[in-house]
Design a protein around this motif. Structure first.
Motif, PDB file in Angstrom:
ATOM      1  N   VAL A  69      -6.492   9.340   2.001  1.00 13.22           N
ATOM      2  CA  VAL A  69      -5.221   9.350   2.537  1.00 13.22           C
ATOM      3  C   VAL A  69      -4.121  10.802   1.698  1.00 13.22           C
ATOM      4  CG1 VAL A  69      -4.570   6.981   3.367  1.00 13.22           C
ATOM      5  CG2 VAL A  69      -3.815   7.166   1.017  1.00 13.22           C
ATOM      6  N   ILE A  70      -4.574  10.271   0.612  1.00 14.58           N
ATOM      7  CA  ILE A  70      -3.665  11.652  -0.240  1.00 14.58           C
ATOM      8  C   ILE A  70      -4.204  12.722   0.165  1.00 14.58           C
ATOM      9  CG2 ILE A  70      -3.363  13.078  -2.474  1.00 14.58           C
ATOM     10  CD1 ILE A  70      -2.670   9.261  -3.707  1.00 14.58           C
ATOM     11  N   HIS A  93     -20.385  -1.147  -7.266  1.00  3.31           N
ATOM     12  CA  HIS A  93     -20.358  -1.964  -6.258  1.00  3.31           C
ATOM     13  C   HIS A  93     -19.046  -2.898  -6.345  1.00  3.31           C
ATOM     14  CE1 HIS A  93     -24.026  -1.537  -5.667  1.00  3.31           C
ATOM     15  NE2 HIS A  93     -24.068  -1.420  -3.707  1.00  3.31           N
ATOM     16  N   ASN A  94     -17.670  -2.098  -6.034  1.00  3.50           N
ATOM     17  CA  ASN A  94     -15.948  -2.846  -6.698  1.00  3.50           C
ATOM     18  C   ASN A  94     -14.811  -2.522  -5.718  1.00  3.50           C
ATOM     19  OD1 ASN A  94     -14.869   0.179  -8.571  1.00  3.50           O
ATOM     20  ND2 ASN A  94     -16.901  -0.520  -9.182  1.00  3.50           N
ATOM     21  N   ASN A  95     -14.129  -3.439  -6.125  1.00  2.00           N
ATOM     22  CA  ASN A  95     -13.018  -2.843  -6.079  1.00  2.00           C
ATOM     23  C   ASN A  95     -12.333  -1.949  -5.804  1.00  2.00           C
ATOM     24  OD1 ASN A  95     -12.248  -4.534  -7.776  1.00  2.00           O
ATOM     25  ND2 ASN A  95     -10.158  -3.978  -7.330  1.00  2.00           N
ATOM     26  N   ALA A  96     -12.600  -1.408  -7.305  1.00  2.88           N
ATOM     27  CA  ALA A  96     -11.792   0.370  -7.572  1.00  2.88           C
ATOM     28  C   ALA A  96     -13.107   1.038  -6.396  1.00  2.88           C
ATOM     29  CB  ALA A  96     -11.873   0.392  -9.134  1.00  2.88           C
ATOM     30  N   ASP A  97     -13.803   0.838  -6.762  1.00  7.84           N
ATOM     31  CA  ASP A  97     -14.497   2.056  -6.030  1.00  7.84           C
ATOM     32  C   ASP A  97     -14.601   2.111  -3.978  1.00  7.84           C
ATOM     33  OD1 ASP A  97     -17.070   3.505  -5.918  1.00  7.84           O
ATOM     34  OD2 ASP A  97     -17.975   2.305  -4.362  1.00  7.84           O
ATOM     35  N   VAL A  98     -13.702   0.883  -3.538  1.00  6.50           N
ATOM     36  CA  VAL A  98     -13.582   1.181  -2.489  1.00  6.50           C
ATOM     37  C   VAL A  98     -12.021   2.255  -1.964  1.00  6.50           C
ATOM     38  CG1 VAL A  98     -12.522   0.070  -0.821  1.00  6.50           C
ATOM     39  CG2 VAL A  98     -14.731  -0.768  -1.714  1.00  6.50           C
ATOM     40  N   LEU A  99     -10.788   1.460  -3.618  1.00  3.44           N
ATOM     41  CA  LEU A  99      -9.631   1.779  -3.599  1.00  3.44           C
ATOM     42  C   LEU A  99      -9.895   3.454  -4.268  1.00  3.44           C
ATOM     43  CD1 LEU A  99      -7.081   1.055  -3.613  1.00  3.44           C
ATOM     44  CD2 LEU A  99      -6.815   0.267  -5.872  1.00  3.44           C
ATOM     45  N   ILE A 100     -10.715   3.763  -4.579  1.00  2.00           N
ATOM     46  CA  ILE A 100     -10.655   4.873  -5.190  1.00  2.00           C
ATOM     47  C   ILE A 100     -10.575   6.376  -3.531  1.00  2.00           C
ATOM     48  CG2 ILE A 100     -12.498   5.469  -6.455  1.00  2.00           C
ATOM     49  CD1 ILE A 100     -11.491   7.327  -7.977  1.00  2.00           C
ATOM     50  N   THR A 153       0.884  -1.500  -0.239  1.00  2.00           N
ATOM     51  CA  THR A 153      -0.160  -0.038   0.144  1.00  2.00           C
ATOM     52  C   THR A 153       0.962   1.202  -0.026  1.00  2.00           C
ATOM     53  OG1 THR A 153      -1.568  -1.109   1.348  1.00  2.00           O
ATOM     54  CG2 THR A 153      -1.531   1.215   1.072  1.00  2.00           C
ATOM     55  N   LYS A 154       1.831   1.218   0.905  1.00  2.00           N
ATOM     56  CA  LYS A 154       2.245   2.570   0.705  1.00  2.00           C
ATOM     57  C   LYS A 154       3.159   2.602  -0.032  1.00  2.00           C
ATOM     58  CE  LYS A 154       6.613   5.029   3.513  1.00  2.00           C
ATOM     59  NZ  LYS A 154       7.673   4.616   4.908  1.00  2.00           N
ATOM     60  N   GLU A 155       4.083   1.761  -1.038  1.00  2.00           N
ATOM     61  CA  GLU A 155       4.328   2.254  -2.786  1.00  2.00           C
ATOM     62  C   GLU A 155       3.451   2.721  -3.571  1.00  2.00           C
ATOM     63  OE1 GLU A 155       6.581  -0.840  -6.136  1.00  2.00           O
ATOM     64  OE2 GLU A 155       6.547  -1.343  -3.847  1.00  2.00           O
ATOM     65  N   PHE A 156       2.227   2.039  -3.487  1.00  2.00           N
ATOM     66  CA  PHE A 156       1.504   2.184  -4.537  1.00  2.00           C
ATOM     67  C   PHE A 156       0.599   3.712  -4.219  1.00  2.00           C
ATOM     68  CE2 PHE A 156      -3.274   2.644  -5.483  1.00  2.00           C
ATOM     69  CZ  PHE A 156      -3.276   2.313  -7.218  1.00  2.00           C
ATOM     70  N   VAL A 157       0.506   4.169  -2.680  1.00  4.15           N
ATOM     71  CA  VAL A 157       0.087   5.717  -2.770  1.00  4.15           C
ATOM     72  C   VAL A 157       0.827   5.872  -3.212  1.00  4.15           C
ATOM     73  CG1 VAL A 157      -0.267   7.028  -0.947  1.00  4.15           C
ATOM     74  CG2 VAL A 157      -1.961   4.925  -1.017  1.00  4.15           C
ATOM     75  N   SER A 158       2.595   6.147  -3.147  1.00  5.42           N
ATOM     76  CA  SER A 158       3.789   6.856  -3.387  1.00  5.42           C
ATOM     77  C   SER A 158       3.459   7.340  -4.728  1.00  5.42           C
ATOM     78  CB  SER A 158       4.875   6.552  -2.771  1.00  5.42           C
ATOM     79  OG  SER A 158       6.039   7.081  -3.312  1.00  5.42           O
ATOM     80  N   THR A 159       3.370   5.537  -5.785  1.00  4.36           N
ATOM     81  CA  THR A 159       3.382   5.753  -6.841  1.00  4.36           C
ATOM     82  C   THR A 159       2.078   7.044  -7.933  1.00  4.36           C
ATOM     83  OG1 THR A 159       4.133   3.337  -7.132  1.00  4.36           O
ATOM     84  CG2 THR A 159       3.496   4.676  -9.095  1.00  4.36           C
ATOM     85  N   VAL A 160       1.269   6.971  -7.645  1.00  2.68           N
ATOM     86  CA  VAL A 160       0.019   7.985  -7.437  1.00  2.68           C
ATOM     87  C   VAL A 160       0.104   9.005  -7.211  1.00  2.68           C
ATOM     88  CG1 VAL A 160      -2.479   7.940  -6.797  1.00  2.68           C
ATOM     89  CG2 VAL A 160      -1.834   5.628  -6.942  1.00  2.68           C
TER      90      VAL A 160
END
Length: 121
Positions: free
Chosen positions: A118-119, A105-112, A78-85
């Motif tokens: 956090v950003i 109702h999907n994982n991308a909705d939760v992730l965004i 997660t830390k690396e992913f957030v940093s990339t974004v």
């Protein structure tokens, strides 16, 4: 100002930006050339066990969201992913891409939602 954009990878015309697929499985019928990804972030997607349990059932979504958020928060990637974004957002929009038919109702909705939280602290 750059932003994070959530889009289904099968959309005919996707806006310009840094393209990240956040599904563990490759989208059926999508060529790598057409996908034109900058990153396939399999490791940020739900675990196979959670994905299979959820099985795209909208009635299970509230529980899926809780479980997936817990996975995100405890994921070593997660830390690396957030940093990339964050790095990509300095120059361009970031497209969070997913393959699910259900756009609510999907994982991308939760992730965004997680990324925006956090950003934008």
């Amino acid at each position: 100002m750059t932003k994070i954009v959530l889009k289904r990878i099968y959309n005919k015309e996707l806006p310009a930006g840094y393209r990240i697929l956040v599904d563990r499985l490759w989208p059926r019928g999508m060529s790598k050339l057409r996908a034109n990804l900058d990153l396939w972030a399999k490791d940020i997607s739900p675990t196979p066990e959670l994905r299979k349990w959820f099985d795209h059932d909208p009635n299970k979504f509230p529980e899926f969201e809780k479980r997936y958020l817990s996975e995100i928060e405890n994921n070593d990637y997660t830390k690396e992913f957030v940093s990339t974004v964050i790095t990509a957002l300095k120059d361009q929009d970031v497209l969070i891409l997913y393959g699910a038919k259900d756009e609510e109702h999907n994982n991308a909705d939760v992730l965004i939602k997680y990324l925006n939280k956090v950003i934008n602290k």
